[in-house]
Design a protein around this motif. Structure first.
Motif, PDB file in Angstrom:
ATOM      1  N   UNK A 137       0.917  -1.168  -0.152  1.00 33.51           N
ATOM      2  CA  UNK A 137       0.087  -0.111  -0.181  1.00 33.51           C
ATOM      3  C   UNK A 137       0.938   1.184   0.122  1.00 33.51           C
ATOM      4  N   UNK A 138       2.030   1.074   0.584  1.00 34.72           N
ATOM      5  CA  UNK A 138       3.193   2.281   0.439  1.00 34.72           C
ATOM      6  C   UNK A 138       3.912   2.170  -1.076  1.00 34.72           C
ATOM      7  N   UNK A 139       3.399   1.247  -2.034  1.00 29.79           N
ATOM      8  CA  UNK A 139       4.095   1.393  -3.220  1.00 29.79           C
ATOM      9  C   UNK A 139       5.326   0.347  -3.377  1.00 29.79           C
ATOM     10  N   UNK A 140       5.382  -0.506  -2.379  1.00 31.97           N
ATOM     11  CA  UNK A 140       6.436  -1.865  -2.612  1.00 31.97           C
ATOM     12  C   UNK A 140       5.967  -2.593  -3.571  1.00 31.97           C
ATOM     13  N   UNK A 141       6.652  -3.621  -4.436  1.00 35.95           N
ATOM     14  CA  UNK A 141       6.367  -4.533  -5.204  1.00 35.95           C
ATOM     15  C   UNK A 141       6.418  -5.956  -4.309  1.00 35.95           C
ATOM     16  N   UNK A 142       6.777  -6.049  -3.077  1.00 39.17           N
ATOM     17  CA  UNK A 142       7.074  -7.114  -2.627  1.00 39.17           C
ATOM     18  C   UNK A 142       5.884  -8.095  -2.382  1.00 39.17           C
ATOM     19  N   UNK A 143       6.208  -9.165  -2.851  1.00 39.70           N
ATOM     20  CA  UNK A 143       5.308 -10.316  -2.785  1.00 39.70           C
ATOM     21  C   UNK A 143       5.191 -11.256  -1.570  1.00 39.70           C
ATOM     22  N   UNK A 144       4.200 -11.839  -0.915  1.00 36.67           N
ATOM     23  CA  UNK A 144       4.178 -12.913  -0.076  1.00 36.67           C
ATOM     24  C   UNK A 144       4.556 -14.157  -0.700  1.00 36.67           C
ATOM     25  N   UNK A 145       5.751 -14.936  -0.341  1.00 34.54           N
ATOM     26  CA  UNK A 145       5.997 -16.123  -0.808  1.00 34.54           C
ATOM     27  C   UNK A 145       5.489 -17.194   0.068  1.00 34.54           C
ATOM     28  N   UNK A 146       5.554 -18.300  -0.338  1.00 34.91           N
ATOM     29  CA  UNK A 146       5.144 -19.645   0.156  1.00 34.91           C
ATOM     30  C   UNK A 146       6.336 -20.172   1.397  1.00 34.91           C
TER      31      UNK A 146
END
Length: 281
Positions: A137-146
């Motif tokens: 929501x702050x603009x990061x591309x970070x994804x949740x991995x498994x």
């Protein structure tokens, strides 16, 4: 850097510079909220990642989160002052966002570890998902991995075409590791069922080692090709030994702390991209 989720993998696209090493920061078991975790070291690693423009990968147990209700090991003296309140789990996520937000553009993915999955089982809230959502929501591309899964690293030339690609498989980890084997035995077991993988990463046992495994295969033109697969065990940022801790009471040995740098470098001699690792201290 561009991070996307494609079917069963996370894909990280990197603008590859042939003239110098291209870096990634590999973290696991930071236990960021534990008073015995070295937040200054974590900050130092992130600042170096900024200097190197290195994507940051987290393989679980970013949170310690052991001081809530229903945790048999909880001890209210082991809570940082900013988390000593009635909404303990909420405050962990909110303050973690403050810590990571300056580096949000470098964050590629965060996966859950056994501490986060334990919280989800006991409290029905996913700390990793909540943290990732706020960072995005702050603009990061970070994804949740498994907890365990595949990642493809695509190294792109200036014209956008893929110059080379490497496949990584990770698991946060499982089992106790062993005071003698240091979990090295798992590398041999994993090598049996992993095909087409260049890099294997795990954490969990708070050990630190790198073990290359040589592989041999036959091409469709019936030529023998040999290569290496790197197995990397990432240490923790927490060290409570020597303080009459739970680890001391269980007779556990001291463990190294830190992280690892993954280096991708082009070899003009072999016309290929090679991977190597260095300790981050």
């Amino acid at each position: 850097m561009k991070v996307t989720r494609e079917n069963d993998a996370i894909v990280i696209d990197i603008d590859f510079d042939h003239s110098k090493p291209n870096w990634f920061l590999l973290n696991s078991d930071r236990h960021w909220d534990n008073p015995s975790s070295d937040q200054a070291m974590m900050k130092r690693h992130l600042e170096k990642a900024r200097e190197r423009n290195a994507p940051v990968l987290d393989f679980g147990d970013f949170f310690c989160a052991m001081q809530g209700k229903y945790d048999k090991r909880s001890n209210k003296s082991s809570i940082r002052p900013e988390h000593q309140n009635g909404n303990y789990l909420d405050s962990l996520v909110e303050t973690a966002v403050d810590f990571l937000n300056p580096y949000r553009d470098l964050l590629a993915f965060m996966g859950p570890g056994n501490h986060e999955t334990s919280i989800q089982d006991r409290h029905e809230t996913d700390l990793t998902e909540r943290l990732v959502a706020l960072l995005r929501s702050n603009g990061s591309q970070v994804c949740k991995h498994r907890y365990s899964g595949f990642t493809r690293l695509n190294f792109r030339r200036k014209d956008g075409r893929v110059r080379g690609s490497k496949v990584m498989w990770h698991t946060h980890g499982y089992g106790g590791g062993g005071p003698v084997t240091k979990d090295v035995i798992q590398a041999s077991r994993q090598g049996v069922f992993l095909e087409g993988v260049d890099l294997v990463v795990s954490g969990h046992t708070h050990d630190a080692w790198v073990m290359p495994q040589a592989t041999r295969a036959l091409t469709c033109k019936n030529r023998i090709v040999e290569s290496e697969r790197l197995h990397v065990k990432i240490p923790s940022a927490k060290n409570k030994h020597g303080k009459d801790s739970w680890e001391d009471l269980k007779g556990m040995p001291p463990k190294p702390i830190g992280a690892y740098w993954l280096k991708a470098e082009f070899s003009s001699v072999h016309d290929a991209i090679f991977l190597d690792v260095e300790r981050a201290r």
